[in-house]
Motif scaffolding. Sequence first.
Motif, PDB file in Angstrom:
ATOM      1  N   ALA A 174       5.767  44.331  32.954  1.00  0.00           N
ATOM      2  CA  ALA A 174       4.964  43.719  31.893  1.00  0.00           C
ATOM      3  C   ALA A 174       4.866  42.203  32.060  1.00  0.00           C
ATOM      4  N   LEU A 175       5.877  41.608  32.678  1.00  0.00           N
ATOM      5  CA  LEU A 175       5.896  40.155  32.867  1.00  0.00           C
ATOM      6  C   LEU A 175       5.526  39.747  34.293  1.00  0.00           C
ATOM      7  N   GLU A 176       4.917  40.665  35.017  1.00  0.00           N
ATOM      8  CA  GLU A 176       4.585  40.438  36.423  1.00  0.00           C
ATOM      9  C   GLU A 176       3.765  39.170  36.651  1.00  0.00           C
ATOM     10  N   ARG A 177       2.830  38.878  35.764  1.00  0.00           N
ATOM     11  CA  ARG A 177       1.949  37.720  35.942  1.00  0.00           C
ATOM     12  C   ARG A 177       2.461  36.459  35.241  1.00  0.00           C
ATOM     13  N   THR A 178       3.644  36.538  34.653  1.00  0.00           N
ATOM     14  CA  THR A 178       4.214  35.398  33.944  1.00  0.00           C
ATOM     15  C   THR A 178       5.050  34.572  34.912  1.00  0.00           C
ATOM     16  N   ASP A 179       4.912  33.265  34.838  1.00  0.00           N
ATOM     17  CA  ASP A 179       5.674  32.358  35.701  1.00  0.00           C
ATOM     18  C   ASP A 179       7.075  32.158  35.113  1.00  0.00           C
ATOM     19  N   VAL A 180       7.883  33.196  35.231  1.00  0.00           N
ATOM     20  CA  VAL A 180       9.233  33.189  34.681  1.00  0.00           C
ATOM     21  C   VAL A 180      10.071  32.091  35.332  1.00  0.00           C
ATOM     22  N   GLU A 181       9.871  31.884  36.618  1.00  0.00           N
ATOM     23  CA  GLU A 181      10.652  30.872  37.332  1.00  0.00           C
ATOM     24  C   GLU A 181      10.474  29.497  36.683  1.00  0.00           C
ATOM     25  N   GLN A 182       9.274  29.198  36.233  1.00  0.00           N
ATOM     26  CA  GLN A 182       8.996  27.917  35.583  1.00  0.00           C
ATOM     27  C   GLN A 182       9.414  27.927  34.117  1.00  0.00           C
ATOM     28  N   LYS A 183       9.067  28.972  33.403  1.00  0.00           N
ATOM     29  CA  LYS A 183       9.321  29.021  31.959  1.00  0.00           C
ATOM     30  C   LYS A 183      10.797  29.111  31.617  1.00  0.00           C
ATOM     31  N   MET A 184      11.610  29.645  32.525  1.00  0.00           N
ATOM     32  CA  MET A 184      13.044  29.778  32.259  1.00  0.00           C
ATOM     33  C   MET A 184      13.845  28.813  33.111  1.00  0.00           C
ATOM     34  N   SER A 185      13.341  27.614  33.290  1.00  0.00           N
ATOM     35  CA  SER A 185      14.050  26.605  34.063  1.00  0.00           C
ATOM     36  C   SER A 185      14.260  25.353  33.237  1.00  0.00           C
ATOM     37  N   ILE A 186      15.445  24.777  33.422  1.00  0.00           N
ATOM     38  CA  ILE A 186      15.799  23.513  32.796  1.00  0.00           C
ATOM     39  C   ILE A 186      16.133  22.561  33.935  1.00  0.00           C
ATOM     40  N   ARG A 187      15.662  21.348  33.815  1.00  0.00           N
ATOM     41  CA  ARG A 187      15.985  20.346  34.835  1.00  0.00           C
ATOM     42  C   ARG A 187      17.360  19.772  34.520  1.00  0.00           C
ATOM     43  N   PHE A 188      18.325  19.997  35.401  1.00  0.00           N
ATOM     44  CA  PHE A 188      19.670  19.462  35.228  1.00  0.00           C
ATOM     45  C   PHE A 188      19.752  18.152  35.996  1.00  0.00           C
ATOM     46  N   LEU A 189      20.256  17.129  35.353  1.00  0.00           N
ATOM     47  CA  LEU A 189      20.364  15.822  35.993  1.00  0.00           C
ATOM     48  C   LEU A 189      21.362  15.863  37.136  1.00  0.00           C
ATOM     49  N   ASN A 190      21.085  15.064  38.160  1.00  0.00           N
ATOM     50  CA  ASN A 190      22.022  14.986  39.295  1.00  0.00           C
ATOM     51  C   ASN A 190      23.085  13.960  39.066  1.00  0.00           C
TER      52      ASN A 190
END
Length: 190
Positions: A174-190
């Motif tokens: 159902a989520l095949e066309r959803t950009d899960v990689e982007q939507k479930m990502s948080i930028r962690f500071l280095n």
Amino acid sequence: MGNHSSLLLREEEIETIQQETGFTPNQIERLYSRFTSLDKGDNGFLCREDFHRIPELAINPLGDRIVNAFFCESGSEDQLNFRQFMKVLAHFRPVKKDKENKLNSREGKLRFAFQMYDTDNDEQISKEELLGVLQMMVGDNISEEQLVSIAERTIVEADKDGDQMISFQEFCAALERTDVEQKMSIRFLN
């Protein structure tokens, strides 16, 4: 004036966590500092109450589900050590093609999202579970009838085997066309 908490992590622990999660040593030390600041009891682990003191989780309608997911992932009902904490956070690392690991892969992110809806942990999402999560998300902004209609339509569209439930495979489809990689990502500071 550095944070002394990072001195409590041994070099081999940092290396192990880096291999398991893909976080850099600097990110691990920063997150360890955050972990120790959340650990109000100075026990070396977090409990549910520690998470509920995080303002962003306290106001999030899915806050309880997110906290539950941390503990489900760790296999513990009431305690989460730093290594377990890092494994859950790894689901939210952005996917880098050359540095993907199973925790922040598309499937790992989808598995984590699936657990938000599978409230009884039976590997299926029922209409009642879906309805419960929808109610948490929208509160009183949508009528009960509308929510039931949304839940029923979602089940009909996603349920391919006709069992009135959504399995993990059906959830992924159902989520095949959803950009899960982007939507479930948080930028962690280095």
